[in-house]
Structure formats: structure tokens, C-alpha cells
Enzyme design. Structure first.
Site, PDB file in Angstrom:
ATOM      1  N   CYS A 171     141.798 133.457  36.062  1.00 13.60           N
ATOM      2  CA  CYS A 171     142.634 132.563  37.171  1.00 13.60           C
ATOM      3  C   CYS A 171     143.109 131.341  36.198  1.00 13.60           C
ATOM      4  CB  CYS A 171     141.787 131.854  38.274  1.00 13.60           C
ATOM      5  SG  CYS A 171     140.680 132.988  39.007  1.00 13.60           S
TER       6      CYS A 171
ATOM      7  N   HIS B 125     145.086 123.872  42.052  1.00 11.22           N
ATOM      8  CA  HIS B 125     144.451 125.110  42.426  1.00 11.22           C
ATOM      9  C   HIS B 125     144.467 125.457  43.712  1.00 11.22           C
ATOM     10  CE1 HIS B 125     142.694 128.698  40.893  1.00 11.22           C
ATOM     11  NE2 HIS B 125     141.570 128.283  41.098  1.00 11.22           N
TER      12      HIS B 125
ATOM     13  N   GLU C 264     138.173 120.055  43.673  1.00 10.70           N
ATOM     14  CA  GLU C 264     139.422 119.614  43.226  1.00 10.70           C
ATOM     15  C   GLU C 264     139.798 118.607  43.745  1.00 10.70           C
ATOM     16  OE1 GLU C 264     142.439 122.585  43.791  1.00 10.70           O
ATOM     17  OE2 GLU C 264     143.645 121.484  41.949  1.00 10.70           O
TER      18      GLU C 264
ATOM     19  N   LYS D 146     149.239 128.461  47.121  1.00 15.35           N
ATOM     20  CA  LYS D 146     148.269 129.574  47.325  1.00 15.35           C
ATOM     21  C   LYS D 146     148.226 129.801  48.909  1.00 15.35           C
ATOM     22  CE  LYS D 146     145.482 130.116  43.283  1.00 15.35           C
ATOM     23  NZ  LYS D 146     145.878 128.695  42.394  1.00 15.35           N
TER      24      LYS D 146
ATOM     25  N   HIS E 143     146.258 134.191  46.278  1.00 15.07           N
ATOM     26  CA  HIS E 143     145.716 133.938  44.968  1.00 15.07           C
ATOM     27  C   HIS E 143     146.041 135.266  44.111  1.00 15.07           C
ATOM     28  CE1 HIS E 143     143.473 132.642  41.566  1.00 15.07           C
ATOM     29  NE2 HIS E 143     142.297 131.980  42.086  1.00 15.07           N
TER      30      HIS E 143
ATOM     31  N   PHE F 194     137.648 131.917  37.677  1.00 12.30           N
ATOM     32  CA  PHE F 194     136.254 132.563  37.607  1.00 12.30           C
ATOM     33  C   PHE F 194     135.653 132.378  36.128  1.00 12.30           C
ATOM     34  CE2 PHE F 194     138.682 135.461  40.668  1.00 12.30           C
ATOM     35  CZ  PHE F 194     137.960 134.649  41.602  1.00 12.30           C
TER      36      PHE F 194
END
Lengths: 420, 377
Positions: free
Chosen positions: A170, A310, A321, A342, A347, A406
Site C-alpha cells: 500500500c 491514509h 494515524e 478512500k 482502497h 501492509f
């Protein structure tokens, strides 16, 4: 001496539209690109929703890319489309690409399980799969190599100065933009095409990720399923798409009279070194990547005017985050817009970082911050200004874009409004 | 290069061994790791040999035993080689750098599905006539695999496991899938050191090309063309190679043993329409090697006569004088994504042992080609 690096071309192929104006209009309008999965029969899966690129016709690419004819991996076609659009948007003479850098972000090799089941009843499955693939022949193997798009673009446009395929999950989409920026800044080239592509909406990828319990299972309300920073969020939603940008040294862009959409001034990356499945709870890696991007730009946290988060909509990411943004920006954190694209796009794994980089540039270019949709029930632990009420005018000069992958790879990019 | 960069750690895990002196001795003795594959019949392929690592035990390199079960073999090899490189550099004993000051840049090969893990999924998802059944896939199929499957397929995982096992938190990137990408990882590490972003960097690669689906991918990618056309070619291998790179001043300040200084490198793309010789010559020319005398070249020759010829012609074209040419890939197999860092690591060790400049050619499959020049500190 370090070169200034600017962005002169943008191209996207997303669930919200195939052109930058369409994508941007729908993002600002708070439209969701999430719907039922139709690319294959997902009716028996626990997760049956995703962000599909609607109306994408790979055959339409054949005019520009006749060599892509045997391609059956959707992410390759999506990437060709977005890269082509970015190049056209830049107005760059194609002969300039010979001396340009090419950076492509990807994540998973595509394995089409429906290609493999005809060998399922053989005594030796492995040998049967090999025999099947060899008998079928041609250039389309069971697994499309991860560098397929890089090589198609590289050969088609004659990139001879370096072709890079980044597979940092990602974080890949942000890393390719950051790496291209770093090399242009250091004088290794004057031009780079950087972007990413992904299409995890196939049985194995969607089924495999659903096993990890990080995907929202709210199949009956797809448009509401991805709710970053909302107290009721249940997970993220997978999506497909591609996004590319043309980066140039400011001097190169000036010489050819190019339109400039924005400037990139900082890049940082870091590792959580924690677990492959979860972010480090204190946000150590996220703090580090943001801090590095800010330091790399030679500015202070006080210079950050907006964050493109993100923001996946998973319970763990959004809290971590939020904590990390507060730690980096201090008292200013609550006073600047933090947007999570997103919530609308889903995603796109490797692509998300590149697409959110495009959105960050457009925020600066158009003076509008897109909203975070679906945040109707604020999570007390996520207490920043997430632009939940709808898109907003923006007079700030910088946007910080985050991508956390990830496995614990993190990347942050800092963009600035271009001032000639 | 704007700063003087040195190699202070070399970690290799290869089919011919993991100790650098042993590896050099076996290469110089002409040993070969090539054997028929132990776990499958290579008869359908143009290439019928591979170079496997026997008796590898990942457990001794992984702090938590349960982590091993989450890793594919590429990741296990990567963790072992990274551990060895850090140990060799003295960074396991002392901790002169903070975890966030150490970068991690690597290359991984075509990941390939761990077939043993997905076989039950494929079998459970097929109808009696062999057609895919989405209902069976969603029920019996997915029940037959472990939830962690996706993480075994993601190509960045080997490097992520390295970061977790060794607590490395610095800047990073993962490239894929060939030898040139291993060279790009070294380039990225140099760049991070040059701009002062890290104080040390671990750069390397890992690959496993010794299973049936890897052979299939290599055959379909044209990597076995020379076997078909000329009866000789690369021996697919498995392994990992990592190097510790540091600023020379910082390395000396902490009293590190320096294997070699990285005195130059060049990367270039081999266009589809152009010959290998021209690309190799372009790389060597860019490094300023025309008319130079070197101690040795750790050559790219991998068994494909055409690669060897192009490499020799490029060296001759530039009148590079080299009394010693060694071809490690002919002995330990072609490690593809790990090959570049392995070539550079072997060249660094040779420069330390023999003195003078040693050239490491990272010319391999794929479009991206590179070479590195090593010299004693």
C-alpha cells in the site's frame, strides 16, 4: 545543487471516473465509487462489494498500445490507460521519455484461479498446472509478472534511463512518486513518469483479503461501507484503479512552457518493524515517515496546511494515524483539514498512494479539499477536522499525503502550491 | 558519487554455502550446486537443473518461532542473509545506530503462489468437470487455506519480515523482479546515504527459483531461451544476499572492519531493440573504465554463451584489462533478484583479499543492467 521538481501531467483510471476532471468532480461532490462486485461471481463470498472501474474497455487501448492485445490482467490495462492520460495531459514530447525515468508501483501478482481448476482433479496438481500453461502457450502465463506494465510502458515509449517496479504494497504508489522526485532533485534526469496500478477484485485477492477480517462486510450498503474515522467503521473496501503523474525539474518544465499543477518538496519513508498484520499502536512508523517528509522539504510542521490521510476505515489504522498526525503537527493538528479519499474510492492497495498524490496536487491546483464521506458518528479517538461536512475551499500552500502499507512500510509526500 | 560509501557487512545464503571464504573456495575449486530439482520433474522445461539450498534452518535467525510459519521461503532466506550481514558488520554486537537511522532496500523475485498452500483451494473450488465453482470457492475453498495466505503472496513481505526480525525502522523500498532490481536497491541505499537520510543501509535481494511455478514463469518469460537454442543457460537458484553500506567516515569512526569501498557504479536500461553488448559497454563507459586495468571481474556469465560473449566483447571494446574473470552464477546458480547484491558482495570480499579494483557486473534477465566497482578501503 538540488533541483526543484514540479508536476506537469496527471492521469487516472478509477471507480470515480476515467478522466481527471470526472474523478475530481465526483470526489469533491462526495460520490462513492463502491458497489457490488460484478467482475466475477462474488455472490457466495463474505465480502461482495468493491470499487470497480466502470465501463473500462481494454480493447479501446489497442489503438495506442497494440502490443497489449493478449493482456488479461486488468491492472495492466488500467495502468496503460492512466499513464497515457498523464503523458497527454503533460503535453510532453514523447521523444523526451527516452531520457526519462519510469516508476511503477504494484502489489500482488494476479493469479486467476479459474484458469487453474481444470487441473484440479489431476493426481499431481503442480505438474498438471504446468502442462496446462505450457500447452496453452502464448505470452499470458497463469501469473502476470509484476513488472509487466513497466516493460510495456518502457518498451512502448522507449524509456532508457531506468525502469523501476516498486512492490511496497500500500506504500508503493507514494514511494514511486517519492523516489522519482528524489532522483530528479538530485539531477539524475529531468523527467519521470511515476504511478501505480492495482486490481484486487478477483476471487483469490478478494477472498484472500476477506480472510484477514480487515474488509467491511456491509454488502447491503456499499456506498456507506468505508467510513474512515467514524466510530462505527468496520473495515476498508478493496478497489481497483491506476494513477500516474509526470514529474519534471522546474527548469525543464519552464523551458518547454509546460503548465505546472504543483510542486513536490518532500518525501519520507519508514518501517513499523512491528507486525505484518497491524500498525504499530503508537504510530511510530507513521510519525517517522511524516517527519522525514517535512524535514526533507526543509520546512517545519507549522508549514503543513492539509493532510490527505491514509484513512482506510479499519478500526486500527484510523486511530493510529490520528495519534501520529497529532504527534507530528502538535497543536496545529486540530486546525487543519484531514481528508480520507478512500471513503469514496475504496482502497486500491498499490494505487492508493499515487491517486492520493494526484488528489493532493489537485487540492493545491483548484483550491478545494475533498470531503471524508460517511463520518456520521465521530469516533472520540479520531478527533481531528476530517472535512466531513462536504468539500471545502482551501487557501493553504501545502498538502501532506500519507500511505501506510501492509507489512509496516510507510511513505509520506509533501506537495506545495506552485508559485511561478 | 558525492560521498565515500563502504561495504562493512556481507550476508549471503546460497546453494554453495553461506560463509564468504567457503563460498570463494568452492567457486575457485569449480564446484557446482546444479542438480536435477529435488521436488519436481523438470522434463517439461527447456532447463532441467537448479541450484537448491539443502538443510537450511530458518529458526536460528528468527526471534519468534511462530514468525517462521508466516514466512514463505524467500522471506526466510532474506531474514537469514540480513542477519548475517548485520552480524558481519558488527551491528548486532554494538548498536551504534538507532533503528530509524538504518535504511532497508531490497529486491524480491516473482513471488509465485506457495502452491502447497493453494492446492487445497484450487481442488476445493473445482466442479467435477474442472470448471471453477464460485460457491465452492467461497465455502470449502477458502476454508482450506490459512488466513495469512495474502501476506505470503505480497512481494514486499520478505523485506517486512527483515525489518521486524532486526528492528529496522528507516527509509525503505522494495523492487521486483530481476537482477537489475537488486542493483536498484543498492543504488537506493547509496542515495539515502548520500543525502544523509540514513547512517547505514541494508541493501540486498532474495529469490527462490527452484520450484515448478518459478520454472514455468522463467520459461514463459524467455529466461530459458538459451537452453532451447544453445543447450546451455542459467541454472535457476535460490538464495539471498544483503550488504551493509555506510558512509566511510562513520564506519571508521565506529571502528568497523571495511570490506571495500564502492568507488563507482552505473545503471542502464537495455532497450528491447538493442543488443546486450552495447548496453554493457555503455555502462562500463559511464563508469570511466575505458582503458583501465582491474584486478578482477565478478562476471555476469551464467551459462548462456551469448551473455558471456556480450560481456567479453563489451570489456574488449573498452579495452579493459582484467587478468582474473570469475563467474559465480555458473557455480552457485542464478539467484535472479538476489544475484546483483551477491555479485557485489563477492566482489567486495575479493577486493579486500586481492587488492586493486574489482568489477561486479550485474547483467541479467530483464531490461535493467548495472555494474559496480569495488576497491580496498
Amino acid at each position: 545543487m538540488n533541483q526543484c521538481v514540479v508536476i506537469t501531467g496527471l492521469g487516472v483510471c478509477t471507480p470515480l471516473g476515467h478522466t481527471v476532471p470526472d474523478f475530481w468532480r465526483r470526489l469533491l461532490d462526495g460520490c462513492s465509487g463502491i458497489g457490488p462486485v460484478t467482475l466475477f461471481d462474488a455472490s457466495a463470498l463474505r465480502v461482495r462489494i468493491g470499487g470497480e472501474v466502470q465501463g473500462f474497455d481494454p480493447a479501446a487501448l489497442l489503438t495506442e498500445y497494440p502490443e497489449s492485445a493478449p493482456e488479461k490482467d486488468r491492472k495492466v490495462g488500467l495502468g496503460l490507460d492512466a499513464a497515457h492520460r498523464a503523458l497527454v495531459d503533460s503535453g510532453l514530447p514523447l521523444e523526451a521519455l527516452r531520457e526519462a525515468l519510469l516508476f511503477v508501483g504494484v502489489s500482488l501478482e494476479t493469479f486467476l484461479i479459474s484458469d487453474a481448476t481444470s487441473a484440479a482433479h489431476a493426481g499431481d496438481l503442480s505438474s498438471a498446472l504446468v502442462a496446462l500453461a505450457l500447452a496453452r502457450g502464448g505470452p499470458s502465463p497463469l501469473q502476470t509478472p509484476l513488472d509487466r506494465l513497466t516493460q510495456l510502458l518502457g518498451d512502448h515509449y522507449g524509456f532508457q534511463h531506468g525502469r523501476y517496479t516498486n512492490c511496497s504494497a500500500c506504500a508503493a504508489g507514494a514511494q514511486v512518486v517519492g523516489e522519482a522526485f528524489r532522483r530528479l532533485r538530485a539531477g539524475r534526469a529531468n523527467v519521470a513518469l511515476a504511478g501505480a496500478t492495482d486490481s484486487p477484485l478477483n476471487p483469490l485477492a478478494l477472498g484472500g483479503f476477506s480472510l484477514l477480517r480487515i474488509l467491511s462486510e456491509e454488502n447491503d450498503r456499499p456506498g456507506r461501507a468505508c467510513r474512515p474515522f467514524d466510530a462505527t467503521r468496520q473495515g476498508t473496501v478493496l478497489a481497483e484503479g491506476a494513477a500516474f503523474m509526470v514529474l519534471e525539474t522546474r527548469e525543464h518544465a519552464r523551458r518547454r512552457g509546460a503548465r505546472v499543477c504543483g510542486e513536490i518538496i518532500g518525501y519520507g519513508s519508514s518501517l513499523d518493524a512491528y507486525r505484518v498484520t497491524d500498525p504499530e499502536p503508537d504510530g511510530r512508523g507513521a510519525v517517522s515517515s511524516m517527519t522525514r517528509a517535512i524535514l526533507d522539504a526543509g520546512v517545519t510542521p507549522a508549514a503543513v496546511d492539509c493532510v490527505n490521510a491514509h484513512g482506510t476505515g479499519t478500526p486500527k489504522n484510523d486511530v493510529v494515524e490520528t495519534r501520529a498526525i497529532k504527534q507530528v503537527l502538535g497543536d496545529r493538528a486540530g486546525g487543519i483539514p484531514v481528508t480520507a479519499n478512500k471513503s469514496m474510492t475504496g482502497h486500491m492497495i498499490a494505487t492508493s498512494g499515487a491517486l492520493e498524490a494526484v488528489a493532493s496536487v489537485l487540492t493545491l491546483y483548484t483550491g478545494k479539499v475533498p470531503p471524508t464521506i460517511n463520518r456520521n458518528c465521530p469516533d472520540p479517538e479520531c478527533d481531528l477536522d476530517y472535512v466531513a461536512e462536504g468539500c471545502r475551499d482551501f487557501a493553504g500552500r501545502t498538502v501532506l499525503s500519507n500511505s501506510f502499507g501492509f507489512g509496516g512500510q510507510n511513505a509520506s509526500l509533501l506537495f506545495r502550491r506552485f508559485e511561478p | 558519487m558525492r560521498r565515500s560509501i563502504v561495504i562493512t557487512g556481507i550476508g549471503l545464503v546460497t546453494p554453495l554455502g553461506s560463509e564468504v571464504p567457503t563460498l570463494w573456495r568452492r567457486i575457485e575449486a569449480g564446484d557446482s550446486a546444479a542438480t536435477p530439482p529435488a521436488h519436481f520433474d523438470a522434463a517439461p522445461f527447456a532447463c532441467r537443473v537448479c541450484a537448491e539450498i539443502r538443510g537450511f534452518e530458518p529458526g536460528s535467525y528468527v526471534p519468534e518461532g511462530k514468525l517462521v510459519r508466516l514466512m514463505n521461503r524467500e522471506a526466510q532466506l532474506a531474514v537469514a542473509a540480513a542477519h548475517r550481514a548485520l552480524e558481519d558488520a558488527g551491528l548486532k554486537r554494538e548498536r551504534p545506530y538507532r533503528p530509524e537511522d538504518i535504511g532497508l532496500f531490497g529486491a524480491t523475485g516473482l513471488a509465485g503462489l506457495p502452491l502447497a498452500e493453494v492446492a487445497p483451494l484450487i481442488q476445493a473450488s473445482a466442479r467435477a468437470d474442472g470448471r471453477f465453482d464460485p460457491n465452492r470457492f467461497a465455502t470449502e475453498g477458502l476454508r482450506a487455506v490459512r488466513p495469512i495466505l495474502s501476506f505470503k503472496v505480497l512481494s514486499n513481505m520478505p523485506l517486512c519480515f527483515v525489518s521486524i526480525c532486526e528492528n529496522l525502522q528507516g527509509p525503505n523500498a522494495v523492487y521486483t523482479p530481476w537482477e537489475g532490481q537488486g542493483a536498484q536497491a543498492i543504488e537506493a541505499a547509496v542515495q539515502a546515504l548520500e543525502c544523509g537520510e540514513v547512517r547505514s543501509a541494508l541493501a540486498g535481494g532474495c529469490d527462490v527459483k527452484t520450484h515448478e511455478l518459478a520454472f514455468l514463469a522463467l520459461q514463459q518469460q524467455g529466461a530459458f531461451a538459451s537452453w532451447r537454442e544453445r543447450g546451455a543457460g542459467p541454472t535457476p537458484g535460490e538464495g539471498a544476499a544483503f550488504l551493509i553500506l555506510e558512509d566511510e567516515g562513520a564506519a571508521k569512526a565506529r571502528g568497523a572492519r571495511v570490506h571495500a569501498r564502492l568507488s563507482g557504479f552505473s545503471l542502464a536500461t537495455r532497450p528491447r531493440e538493442s543488443g546486450s553488448k552495447e548496453t554493457y559497454a555503455r555502462i562500463l563507459e559511464a563508469m570511466g573504465l575505458r582503458g583501465q586495468s582491474l584486478t578482477a571481474v565478478v562476471a555476469a556469465g551464467n551459462g548462456d554463451p551469448a551473455v558471456e560473449q556480450a560481456e567479453n566483447e563489451a570489456l574488449a571494446m573498452l579495452q579493459v584489462r582484467v587478468p582474473m574473470v570469475v563467474q559465480p552464477k555458473k557455480h552457485m546458480g542464478d539467484l535472479f533478484a538476489a544475484a546483483g547484491p551477491a555479485q557485489v558482495g563477492l566482489a567486495a570480499a575479493l577486493a579486500a583479499r586481492r587488492g586493486g579494483c574489482v568489477l561486479a557486473n550485474c547483467f541479467g534477465h530483464g531490461s535493467e543492467q548495472a555494474a559496480f566497482l569495488l576497491e580496498p578501503p
